[in-house]
Scaffold this active site. Structure first.
Site, PDB file in Angstrom:
ATOM      1  N   PRO A 188       0.781  -1.243   0.083  1.00 53.31           N
ATOM      2  CA  PRO A 188      -0.117   0.107  -0.015  1.00 53.31           C
ATOM      3  C   PRO A 188       0.877   1.047  -0.021  1.00 53.31           C
ATOM      4  O   PRO A 188       0.269   2.282  -0.190  1.00 53.31           O
ATOM      5  CB  PRO A 188      -0.673  -0.166   1.139  1.00 53.31           C
ATOM      6  N   ARG A 221       5.200  -5.401   5.670  1.00 51.73           N
ATOM      7  CA  ARG A 221       6.596  -5.430   6.318  1.00 51.73           C
ATOM      8  C   ARG A 221       7.543  -5.845   5.455  1.00 51.73           C
ATOM      9  O   ARG A 221       6.801  -6.582   4.174  1.00 51.73           O
ATOM     10  CB  ARG A 221       6.957  -5.835   7.593  1.00 51.73           C
ATOM     11  N   ASP A 246       9.160  -3.724  -8.362  1.00 49.85           N
ATOM     12  CA  ASP A 246       9.751  -5.168  -8.697  1.00 49.85           C
ATOM     13  C   ASP A 246      10.088  -5.758  -7.489  1.00 49.85           C
ATOM     14  O   ASP A 246      10.238  -7.050  -7.283  1.00 49.85           O
ATOM     15  CB  ASP A 246      10.945  -4.973  -9.818  1.00 49.85           C
TER      16      ASP A 246
END
EC number: 2.7.1.91
Length: 653
Positions: A188, A221, A246
């Site tokens: 996010p 995380r 990526d």
């Protein structure tokens, strides 16, 4: 009355690259990969498959003649006045995300409705969502009109997903398999925090229009995605798609290879929807799909359209062994020198988005360093063709390399950890359909297609509602909920805004048992058929796909499955101006035509890099790794990448 035109017999398609559409569903991931086969011979682009006359919505609008071919939907206005050169009369399938059938809420309306969702380019070049709704009213009863509307919707869906159409003319929803099931992993905080908004506003509506089923998990995380896929029940999914840069895909691939069943797990198709600072693999997917070079939201929409079409392609993976003996797998690049310096040092400018690479490049040129080292490689037995010209990319801000977007310490609204394809209202921009200035309705992600809510057609036109029969093939549940992880997996608490990883964070080591048969132990002599270069370098880059950034074509001739690692290096002695010209030319993929004497290239199957300078930065897929000697071997076609159907570069509709 609408009619079906028989397809003409065509010659067999010449041998070509392997793809797998959404429609082909082997029972296991390993079988899925082994049974990948070329699609059936295509019909000529101009061969009519369906032809018929339709009305419009609202009913008082014009009437149209529709012709469906394997490449486009042709629309010609018949009344009130035929068009000699119809505007918007050609809808390429490459711009179509999906379709559905609708019915009127008025009991007296015996017509059915056929709706398609398209993303054409505007005059400024950006994509915009449009909806075309046609009235099927050639029969006297609703059941007959519904069958005809579903026939058109089924035929169009089969073409979009690469499914064969029967030659006997019996086109019914029974031809469609269950909706493909995707696991979406979203960072996010990617793309300056825009990833979640872009996913909600663009990605989820589009894949719902395409009839794809999904579950969505937001990562919280570093290495969260890696942990999730290690406990994934693979049989529940047809693909894993990352919505970020990526770095998130790097975690997914290494997580699959860490599983005990890695040989089967690594064949799980993976895809990428670009929402990060840099989007190298997405740039290569965009080029493979035949689209013009794009950045930002346009690149995301292009890749989303390709994802909706389905189609898997073998993906080469590079096994990288570090000085400590740990190993990780790369799908993108290994960098040392100028590229890795700019990548890592620009982390402090992450708030600038992709512009951080431009600023980092300027600072890197101002303090240009050289590094002494030794590069050895095993040459490819068959050299690739010379770099082919690619179409000009816009003079955009250069992105030298890519890193995943860590979660910055920022306040944000609480977000659900997992979102499935249950009803989830998402706002849509106001869009006009033919003959009406009023907006189309809000899209509801419930697998049933959008609903034309409100009396936007004018007085006397009843609103339309979705026809559920097409979106739920017989024998398939309309909405299936899937467990993101296997039972017993740890429950992750909701995110509260984690700090970004420290600059010296390392790529987690892989435990995959795949042997590197071309590599002797690190530190031992190399076989005599290896080539060794030693000297002072400005940069060394080992890259697998064609793109180093969304607008940087480092290896224009590279393919996802060519089995090669493409080595590029720049020796010392190059001026700052010449180095800048190289990177500007890389935006067009023309750097090898500049005749720069310091620029070198080799295609290899394996390589070893031994830095002889005591300090420096090494990166793998944009992630900093331990500094020291490393070696790597290419494993051809080890993974499967969701690329969509191949296109013809430079011939975008």
């Amino acid at each position: 009355m609408n009619g079906l035109l028989e397809a003409e017999e065509q010659d067999q398609r010449p041998e070509q690259e392997l793809t797998r559409s959404w429609g082909h569903r082997p029972r296991s991931t390993l079988v899925r990969a082994k049974t990948m086969a070329p699609p059936p011979p295509p019909l000529a682009a101009s061969t009519p498959l369906l032809h018929g006359e339709f009305g419009s919505y609202p009913a008082r609008g014009p009437r149209f003649a529709l012709t469906l071919t394997s490449q486009a939907l042709h629309i010609q206005r018949l009344r009130p006045k035929p068009e000699a050169r119809p505007r918007g009369g050609l809808v390429p399938l490459a711009e179509v995300s999906g379709c559905c059938t609708l019915r009127s809420r008025s009991p007296s309306d015996s017509a059915a409705y056929f709706c398609i969702y398209t993303y054409p380019r505007s005059r400024r070049g950006s994509r915009r969502r449009t909806t075309r709704t046609f009235r099927t009213d050639g029969a006297t009863t609703y059941e007959e009109n519904r069958a005809e509307a579903q026939r058109w919707a089924t035929a169009l869906t089969c073409l979009l997903r690469g499914l064969p159409l029967p030659g006997d003319g019996e086109i019914t929803p029974d031809l469609l398999p269950r909706p493909p099931r995707l696991l979406l992993l979203v960072n996010p905080f990617g793309g300056r925090g825009l990833a979640w908004q872009w996913c909600k506003n663009y990605v989820l509506p589009m894949i719902s229009e395409a009839g794809l089923s999904f579950n969505l998990i937001q990562t919280e995380r570093q290495n969260h995605a890696r942990e999730l896929v290690q406990g994934l029940s693979l049989s529940e999914w047809d693909g894993i798609v990352t919505v970020s840069g990526d770095g998130l895909l790097h975690e997914v691939l290494n997580g699959l290879l860490d599983r005990p069943d890695w040989e089967e797990a690594v064949k799980m198709p993976v895809g990428i929807l670009p929402c990060g600072s840099g989007n190298a693999l997405a740039g290569a997917v965009n080029q493979h799909g035949g689209f013009e070079p794009a950045l930002g939201l346009d690149l995301l929409l292009n890749c989303s359209l390709l994802l909706c079409r389905g189609g898997g392609h073998p993906l080469d993976l590079l096994s990288v062994t570090l000085a400590s003996g740990s190993r990780c797998f790369s799908f993108l690049s290994v960098a040392w020198g100028f590229v890795s310096d700019v990548d890592i040092q620009s982390e402090r400018f992450r708030a600038l988005g992709s512009a951080r690479f431009t600023l980092g490049t300027v600072l890197g040129l101002a303090t240009l360093h050289t590094y002494r080292g030794r590069l050895s490689y095993l040459p490819a037995t068959v050299e690739p063709t010379s770099p082919t010209p690619v179409h000009s990319l816009p003079r955009a801000k250069s992105e030298l390399t890519l890193t995943p977007d860590p979660a910055p310490p920022m306040a944000h609204s609480p977000l659900h950890r997992s979102v499935s394809d249950l009803p989830l209202p998402l706002p849509q921009p106001a869009l006009a359909s033919p003959g009406s200035p009023e907006p189309l309705p809000i899209l509801s992600l419930n697998g049933g297609g959008p609903e034309l809510a409100g009396d936007w057609g004018g007085a006397g036109d009843a609103p339309l509602s979705p026809d559920p029969l097409l979106s739920s093939p017989p024998g398939s549940p309309k909405t299936a909920l899937h467990s993101p992880v296997t039972e017993g997996a740890p429950v992750i608490p909701p995110s509260s805004g984690l700090p970004p990883p420290t600059p010296d964070a390392r790529v987690a080591a892989s435990t995959c048992g795949l042997p590197d048969h071309l590599l002797p132990p690190l530190g031992t002599p190399l076989p005599p058929d290896w080539v060794t270069l030693e000297g002072d370098f400005v940069l060394m880059l080992a890259i697998s796909p064609s793109h180093l950034g969304a607008d940087l074509v480092a290896a224009p001739h590279a393919r996802f499955d060519d089995g090669l690692v493409h080595l590029c290096w720049v020796r010392s002695g190059i001026s700052r101006a010449a180095l800048l010209r190289l990177f500007l030319a890389m935006e067009r993929g023309s750097q090898f035509s500049l005749g720069c004497p310091q620029l070198g290239y080799a295609a290899a199957r394996a390589f070893r890099l031994e830095p002889l300078t005591p300090r420096g930065v090494l990166t793998v897929d944009g992630e900093q790794v331990e500094y020291g000697p490393l070696q790597a071997q290419m494993h051809p076609g080890l993974g499967t990448l969701l690329t969509g159907p191949p296109g013809c570069p430079g011939r975008e509709p």
